[in-house]
Design a protein around this motif. Structure first.
Motif, short mmCIF file in Angstrom:
data_model
loop_
_atom_site.label_atom_id
_atom_site.label_comp_id
_atom_site.label_asym_id
_atom_site.label_seq_id
_atom_site.Cartn_x
_atom_site.Cartn_y
_atom_site.Cartn_z
N ALA A 1 0.82 -1.20 0.00
CA ALA A 1 0.00 0.00 0.00
C ALA A 1 0.86 1.25 0.00
O ALA A 1 0.51 2.26 -0.62
CB ALA A 1 -0.93 -0.02 1.21
N GLU A 2 2.00 1.21 0.69
CA GLU A 2 2.86 2.38 0.78
C GLU A 2 3.46 2.75 -0.58
O GLU A 2 3.54 3.92 -0.94
CB GLU A 2 4.00 2.13 1.78
CG GLU A 2 3.58 2.16 3.23
CD GLU A 2 2.83 0.91 3.66
OE1 GLU A 2 2.83 -0.08 2.87
OE2 GLU A 2 2.24 0.91 4.76
N ALA A 3 3.87 1.75 -1.34
CA ALA A 3 4.52 2.02 -2.62
C ALA A 3 3.54 2.12 -3.78
O ALA A 3 3.75 2.90 -4.71
CB ALA A 3 5.55 0.93 -2.92
N ASP A 4 2.47 1.31 -3.74
CA ASP A 4 1.59 1.19 -4.90
C ASP A 4 0.17 1.68 -4.66
O ASP A 4 -0.60 1.82 -5.62
CB ASP A 4 1.53 -0.27 -5.35
CG ASP A 4 2.92 -0.86 -5.56
OD1 ASP A 4 3.61 -0.39 -6.47
OD2 ASP A 4 3.30 -1.78 -4.80
N GLY A 5 -0.18 1.91 -3.40
CA GLY A 5 -1.54 2.34 -3.10
C GLY A 5 -2.43 1.18 -2.67
O GLY A 5 -2.21 0.04 -3.06
N MET A 6 -3.42 1.50 -1.86
CA MET A 6 -4.30 0.47 -1.33
C MET A 6 -5.10 -0.22 -2.43
O MET A 6 -5.35 -1.42 -2.38
CB MET A 6 -5.25 1.08 -0.30
CG MET A 6 -6.13 0.05 0.41
SD MET A 6 -5.16 -1.18 1.32
CE MET A 6 -4.55 -0.14 2.66
N GLN A 7 -5.49 0.53 -3.47
CA GLN A 7 -6.27 -0.07 -4.55
C GLN A 7 -5.45 -1.14 -5.27
O GLN A 7 -5.99 -2.16 -5.71
CB GLN A 7 -6.73 1.00 -5.53
CG GLN A 7 -7.66 0.47 -6.62
CD GLN A 7 -8.90 -0.18 -6.06
OE1 GLN A 7 -9.59 0.41 -5.22
NE2 GLN A 7 -9.21 -1.39 -6.51
N ALA A 8 -4.14 -0.91 -5.42
CA ALA A 8 -3.28 -1.89 -6.09
C ALA A 8 -3.25 -3.20 -5.30
O ALA A 8 -3.21 -4.29 -5.88
CB ALA A 8 -1.88 -1.34 -6.26
#
Length: 220
Positions: A169-176
């Protein structure tokens, strides 16, 4: 081109556009690899690596169809110091769904002592195995005696995997992260198939000794 009429087709093109990594090139590569198959689910993962003064990007595109998993890897590399002369390296692999031996989804939760059912997973790693290849991770073995300097050999883990994608989530986002879980569920459902049907058995191959395998990635 990959059909934009269907929802999976629209979503795939949108995911490529959001990644922003030569979306037209990646779309054409996927179209060629799909050979007219209709995408059912997809996962697009972009990674960026820094190598001194150079920036390298790598995209892994996974597209699931009714009978195959299409895997595409695209790397870029600058051929001059100014970054005006670029090159893209592309590889694709089409794996019959019947050959997929395992789908492993690993989860990472923060502060598990405070876990609630509504908490979102912060990181996932998706591992897919289909060729029978194995990875052996070794480390020096030890003992409980902190003063011991004897050679205890090596210890390690043997894992069967052809592809590992890590999404946080930190690098790519929660949606990813949620997209990766959705893709894993679709892949598990399809690869499980009919239990009455004979499953493909991978051939036995010698294990290879190597660090964690990330295909085509540049190491900083």
């Amino acid at each position: 081109m990959i059909s934009r009429a269907s929802a999976p087709g629209r979503d795939l093109h949108s995911a490529l556009d959001r990644a922003g990594f030569y979306p037209r090139l990646v779309a054409d590569v996927l179209e060629d690899a799909l050979d007219g198959r209709e995408p059912l689910a997809h996962l697009i993962h972009l990674e960026t690596h820094f190598d001194r003064t150079e920036v390298h990007r790598h995209v892994t595109a996974l597209v699931l169809t009714a009978d195959a998993l299409v895997v595409a890897h695209v790397d870029d590399q600058q051929l001059d110091e100014l970054g005006e002369d670029m090159m893209a390296q592309v590889s694709t692999e089409t794996v019959p769904v019947a050959r997929i031996g395992s789908v492993v989804l690993s989860y990472m939760y923060h502060q598990p002592q405070n876990y609630r059912s509504t908490d979102k997973v912060r990181e996932v790693s998706l591992g897919i195995a289909w060729s029978g290849g194995q990875r052996l991770d070794l480390a020096p073995a030890g003992c409980a005696d902190p003063q011991c300097d004897s050679d205890h050999g090596y210890t390690g883990t043997l894992q069967q995997e052809d592809l590992v994608v890590r999404i946080s989530a930190e690098a790519d986002g929660m949606q990813a992260v949620e997209d990766a879980r959705h893709f894993a569920r679709a892949l598990r459902k399809l690869s499980a198939g009919n239990p009455a049907e004979p499953r493909w058995q991978p051939e036995t191959r010698p294990a290879r000794v190597a660090p964690r395998f990330i295909r085509g990635h540049h190491q900083g």
